[in-house]
Motif scaffolding. Structure first.
Motif, PDB file in Angstrom:
ATOM      1  N   THR A 186      -3.383   2.076   4.978  1.00  0.00           N
ATOM      2  CA  THR A 186      -2.714   1.310   3.919  1.00  0.00           C
ATOM      3  C   THR A 186      -2.871  -0.194   4.145  1.00  0.00           C
ATOM      4  O   THR A 186      -2.970  -0.949   3.192  1.00  0.00           O
ATOM      5  CB  THR A 186      -1.225   1.674   3.795  1.00  0.00           C
ATOM      6  N   THR A 224      -4.372  -2.708   1.478  1.00  0.00           N
ATOM      7  CA  THR A 224      -3.625  -3.858   0.960  1.00  0.00           C
ATOM      8  C   THR A 224      -4.437  -5.147   1.097  1.00  0.00           C
ATOM      9  O   THR A 224      -4.431  -5.993   0.199  1.00  0.00           O
ATOM     10  CB  THR A 224      -2.291  -3.998   1.710  1.00  0.00           C
ATOM     11  N   GLY A 237       0.792  -1.224   0.000  1.00  0.00           N
ATOM     12  CA  GLY A 237       0.000   0.000   0.000  1.00  0.00           C
ATOM     13  C   GLY A 237       0.822   1.270   0.000  1.00  0.00           C
ATOM     14  O   GLY A 237       0.325   2.333  -0.342  1.00  0.00           O
ATOM     15  N   ARG A 293      -2.896   3.402  -5.643  1.00  0.00           N
ATOM     16  CA  ARG A 293      -1.960   3.511  -4.520  1.00  0.00           C
ATOM     17  C   ARG A 293      -1.629   4.972  -4.247  1.00  0.00           C
ATOM     18  O   ARG A 293      -1.539   5.407  -3.099  1.00  0.00           O
ATOM     19  CB  ARG A 293      -0.670   2.749  -4.832  1.00  0.00           C
TER      20      ARG A 293
END
Lengths: 279, 278
Positions: free
Chosen positions: A192, A196, A92, A175
């Motif tokens: 993040t 992910t 991420g 991202r």
């Protein structure tokens, strides 16, 4: 200021040249990490062996075909995804997160090239290099050991190449947008991580999206994630052909446009926020 | 320093006291940023849930895989993920060795009187892994309830033995990975193939593996011992070729094998390490 930008970028042609140089820079930066590439390849292959064992057993248990996959096409799915994972990297975090955190992004803002485009160019260079020592050998190992069936015509490869470029672009743009949250939140690790996890599961990395039960399939297609991994594999492996393949590509183009727009909006808002802090 | 006796005359702290102090400080540090810690716990919870989700999606398509149905695989998944998340909490941060080497912070560990490995273990205990362990425990309890298990004191012993040995096996793999990183630095990702790859491999019904994988994950990097073999014993299944169920009682032997290798590698790694002179 105008004279400076004119001198460096020299209009649209100059800007394209700058972006081309950034692609090359991203490519060349990766070439210095040879050991990391081989380490990544090795790990890719080990995971590929485990995943193909699971899915081959599942196809056999289902009586030879499962959600349109047979032994050959499920092999293609596993090894193409193992080959792509380096290019459409799953982590991420991106360089921009660190630059937002430290405030270095302020320097990016005064450069004559658009921040998002500049980072995209570098990432495309990175992805292009990753494909050579890590992506293609992964697919080759799969072909030599487990076996995989690929299309015999040319068109799937042409459309597939386009689809891979769109997927890499989309992977970066998504991202990038997630990491811009750093303008407003100091600790971004939680966000993040959530990203992910969703990315890994809904993109079809562990299990093909086609195996999802109905409702979960609907959830997945409402996100950009299948367009990052499942779609390029479907097109490259010839699971979707001709008109259907073009339709898959159009969906990818739609997500690319949406993610690019989101990134630009966040970038503009973040820039104002950054100036408020007076960095 | 003129009067060392005066110092020793005080009640001396025990040998473990420095470790306990470090651990306490780690726990305090992670609890002080509450929002961040809550997000970390949630992230780790979702990691556990999606891993279970992946297994569920496969078994949604096929009722039986490698001789196990979904209830059976819950046992394998629970044992495997419980052991892995506990080991990850205790040892997972050893994969930061390359960062310590690059930034030169490793020297500090060498200067203190405690063993480097023991210091590194307590240096970064990650409490957020507890929520993933909770998912695993829930799956394990569900597996123990839903399957027809012949309960006896021996069954309970087997469970305890499996969780302890499984945690030790993954812990030893993390130590091996950390040790190899003294030599690999830039190629550190290769060790993911047996730590995270091992975790992934241990959560599957190993009967589906071709011979090469059975040998690799059964005997070389013996993660099949963590969950699959004990689950066979619990379910009363004989096991596939090369992996008979009675091996499920031998998990401590597998743990010893992993730790023997890990400590040798660790000694080699720490001796190989040469400070950059920072």
């Amino acid at each position: 200021m105008r004279a400076l930008t004119g001198g460096v970028a020299g209009g649209p042609v100059g800007e394209l040249r700058t972006l081309g140089l950034l692609v090359r820079a991203g490519f060349r930066r990766e070439t210095t990490y040879t050991a990391a590439m081989f380490a990544g390849l090795f790990t890719n292959v080990v995971f590929g062996f485990i995943r193909s064992a699971i899915l081959l057993a599942a196809v056999a248990a289902a009586g030879g075909t499962l959600a349109g996959y047979d032994a050959g096409s499920v092999g293609a799915y596993v090894w193409l995804s193992q080959g792509l994972i380096g290019a459409v990297t799953l982590t991420g975090t991106a360089e921009i997160a660190e630059r937002v955190r430290t405030g270095d992004v302020a320097v990016d803002f005064v450069r004559p090239v658009d921040v998002q485009l500049a980072h995209l160019a570098t990432d495309l260079g990175r992805a292009a290099y990753t494909t050579i020592p890590r992506g293609l050998p992964s697919v080759a190992v799969g072909a030599l050991t487990v076996g995989l069936v690929m299309p015999a015509q040319v068109l799937p490869y042409v459309l597939g190449a386009l689809s891979v470029v769109l997927a890499v672009t989309l992977s970066f743009l998504v991202r990038f947008a997630v990491n811009l949250v750093g303008f407003w939140v100091v600790e971004t690790r939680g966000i993040t991580t959530l990203f992910t996890v969703a990315y890994g599961f809904l993109s079809g990395l562990y299990v093909p999206v086609h195996l999802f039960p109905g409702w979960l399939g609907v959830v997945a297609t409402a996100t950009p994630f299948p367009s990052i991994l499942q779609s390029p594999i479907d097109v490259l492996s010839g699971r979707v052909l001709d008109g259907d393949a073009v339709r898959v590509l159009l969906v990818q183009v739609g997500w690319v446009a949406a993610a690019a727009l989101l990134g630009q909006v966040l970038l503009r808002a973040g820039r104002r926020k950054l100036e408020v802090q007076g960095g | 320093m003129a009067e060392p006796h005066a110092v020793t005359a005080d009640p001396r702290p025990g040998r473990l006291a420095p470790y306990v102090d470090v651990l306490r400080s780690r726990v305090r540090a992670q609890r002080s940023y509450r929002t961040s810690f809550a997000f970390d716990l949630l992230g780790s919870l979702l990691v556990g849930l999606t891993e279970l989700g992946e297994v569920w999606v496969v078994f949604h398509n096929v009722p039986v895989l490698g001789g196990l149905d979904f209830h059976g695989i819950l046992l394998v998944f629970g044992l495997s993920n419980l052991a892995f998340s506990l080991a990850d909490m205790l040892f997972g941060h050893l994969d930061r060795v390359p960062t310590y080497v690059r930034t030169g912070t490793l020297e500090a560990f060498y200067l203190r009187p405690q063993p480097v490995l023991a210091q590194l273990m307590v240096s970064d205990l990650q409490l957020r892994r507890l929520s993933r362990a909770a998912v695993a425990l829930a799956a394990l309890v569900a597996g123990l309830t839903l399957n027809d298990i012949a309960w006896s004191p021996l069954t309970a012993l087997l469970l305890v033995l499996s969780v302890l040995s499984g945690t030790a096996i993954f812990g030893g793999l993390f130590v091996s990975a950390g040790a190899l990183q003294f030599r690999l630095v830039n190629g550190a990702e290769v060790t993911n193939s047996f730590t995270y790859g091992g975790s992934y491999a241990s959560a599957q019904p190993a009967a589906i593996y071709p011979t090469a994988l059975k040998v690799t994950f059964g005997y070389l990097v013996p993660v099949v011992f963590v969950a699959y073999l004990p689950a066979l014993l619990l379910l009363g299944q004989p096991g596939p070729s090369l992996l008979p169920a009675w091996l499920g009682w031998c998990t401590p032997v597998a743990a010893l094998w992993v730790w023997g290798t890990a400590l040798l590698l660790w000694r080699d790694g720490t001796r190989h390490y040469q400070s950059g002179g920072g």
